[in-house]
Design an enzyme around this catalytic site. Sequence first.
Site, mmCIF file in Angstrom:
data_model
loop_
_atom_site.group_PDB
_atom_site.id
_atom_site.type_symbol
_atom_site.label_atom_id
_atom_site.label_comp_id
_atom_site.label_asym_id
_atom_site.label_seq_id
_atom_site.Cartn_x
_atom_site.Cartn_y
_atom_site.Cartn_z
ATOM 1 N N GLU A 1 -2.702 -4.588 -7.159
ATOM 2 C CA GLU A 1 -4.038 -4.643 -6.499
ATOM 3 C C GLU A 1 -5.346 -5.861 -6.273
ATOM 4 O O GLU A 1 -5.508 -5.611 -5.630
ATOM 5 C CB GLU A 1 -4.698 -3.694 -7.379
ATOM 6 C CG GLU A 1 -4.343 -2.327 -7.459
ATOM 7 C CD GLU A 1 -4.648 -1.397 -6.296
ATOM 8 O OE1 GLU A 1 -5.138 -1.930 -5.174
ATOM 9 O OE2 GLU A 1 -4.644 -0.245 -6.647
ATOM 10 N N ASP B 1 0.953 -1.447 -0.179
ATOM 11 C CA ASP B 1 0.393 0.227 -0.164
ATOM 12 C C ASP B 1 0.751 1.546 -0.143
ATOM 13 O O ASP B 1 0.675 2.005 -0.905
ATOM 14 C CB ASP B 1 -0.787 -0.058 1.034
ATOM 15 C CG ASP B 1 -1.843 -0.895 0.708
ATOM 16 O OD1 ASP B 1 -2.551 0.156 -0.416
ATOM 17 O OD2 ASP B 1 -2.832 -1.042 2.007
ATOM 18 N N TYR C 1 -2.881 -0.237 8.504
ATOM 19 C CA TYR C 1 -2.143 -1.774 9.563
ATOM 20 C C TYR C 1 -1.775 -0.868 10.686
ATOM 21 O O TYR C 1 -2.128 -2.110 11.985
ATOM 22 C CB TYR C 1 -0.981 -1.900 8.753
ATOM 23 C CG TYR C 1 -1.739 -2.941 7.388
ATOM 24 C CD1 TYR C 1 -2.772 -4.100 7.018
ATOM 25 C CD2 TYR C 1 -1.433 -1.526 6.089
ATOM 26 C CE1 TYR C 1 -3.577 -4.219 5.986
ATOM 27 C CE2 TYR C 1 -2.337 -1.981 4.985
ATOM 28 C CZ TYR C 1 -3.045 -3.312 4.841
ATOM 29 O OH TYR C 1 -3.534 -3.252 3.301
ATOM 30 N N HIS D 1 -5.211 3.128 3.680
ATOM 31 C CA HIS D 1 -4.544 1.693 3.745
ATOM 32 C C HIS D 1 -3.354 1.488 4.756
ATOM 33 O O HIS D 1 -3.275 1.007 5.251
ATOM 34 C CB HIS D 1 -4.890 1.573 2.400
ATOM 35 C CG HIS D 1 -6.217 1.115 1.695
ATOM 36 N ND1 HIS D 1 -5.929 0.775 0.476
ATOM 37 C CD2 HIS D 1 -7.337 1.265 2.352
ATOM 38 C CE1 HIS D 1 -7.442 1.000 0.128
ATOM 39 N NE2 HIS D 1 -7.921 1.444 0.981
HETATM 40 FE FE LIG Z 1 -5.101 -0.562 -0.805
HETATM 41 FE FE LIG Z 2 -5.876 -0.284 -4.005
#
Ligand SMILES: [Fe+2]
Ligand SMILES: [Fe+2]
Length: 330
Positions: free
Chosen positions: A164, A65, A103, A99
């Site tokens: 992705e 990400d 995490y 994103h």
């Molecule tokens: Fe992502």
């Molecule tokens: Fe993405």
Amino acid sequence: MTQFKAVNWNTPENDYTAMFWEQNIRQFWVDTEYIPSKDIDSWKGLSPEIQEAYKKALGGLTLLDTLQSHTGMPKILDHIDSLQNKAVLSFMCMMEAIHAKSYSTIFTTVTTTQEINELFDWVHSNKHLQFKAATIDQYYRSLDKKQVNTEDLYMALGASVLLESFLFYSGFFMPLWLCGQGEMVASADIIKKIVADESIHGVFVGLLAQDIYKTLPNPEKVKDRLINLLHELYENELKYTEEVYTDIGLTAEVKEYVRYNANKALMNLGFEEIFEVKEVNPIVLNGLNLETTQHDFFSKKSTNYEKSMEVTHLRDEDFVLDLEDDFLSI
Ligand SMILES: [Fe+2]
Ligand SMILES: [Fe+2]
């Protein structure tokens, strides 16, 4: 002299961009509105081996990400002609940053700073993870100039779809598998939001890639290049999966899930599936289809997180009326 253009949303530039813009906005979320602290007891009950695999899975996802947010989306959108498509890609770029951060929101809640630092050292030195990032990055970096040829642009879009729709899933397996057994459920709500976003990203970038593919002078040769890239990444993905999942006995199931998603990436690019997939762990698939979040991006967003899309602004009169109502009720 260069003429700078302003994005004009009054006239659609094609028949799908406005729909993707709307769907992206509808899916918007922020990591801090979730509560992974609910998982602390669950975390303490997991074996050290499962904790280790979970941390590594999410550490690897953080790397992908980060790459997508800092390099992939910015490089690609610089070479897409449609200003409306650029806007959709910019929104996706911002979500990639959310994103990558989310995490850490989970790590910070359940583990110590020392463990987190050791994990990031592992991410920065693991050869399979670094191979993934370096391989995709070289296609993004080929766009690092003012004018690019359509083959380079297509390959960068194709690499982005592979990231992705394919490369994320060896990592997603772990939190979805645990959630399916009632463990780390609050954190899985964040992961499911990311999965839903990656799903729409893969479809949208896949459509952009297909548009460019139609303009290639040598499409079959370029398709071969892309399939070769997929195989190269697949071989690496098998080794990465063995490294993360062997100690907890899940390697075979994760590999099946990896092949399942490699086929999805191919479909997003308009190609036939190439991997035979026997049976994907139903706990993981069900984890995506349960009531919280839908893998199908056309479906409604999570039921436990709703962002208002229709807002009526308050006016001074609203407060006056409220006050009068209060007095009347006394
Ligand atoms: Fe992502
Ligand atoms: Fe993405």
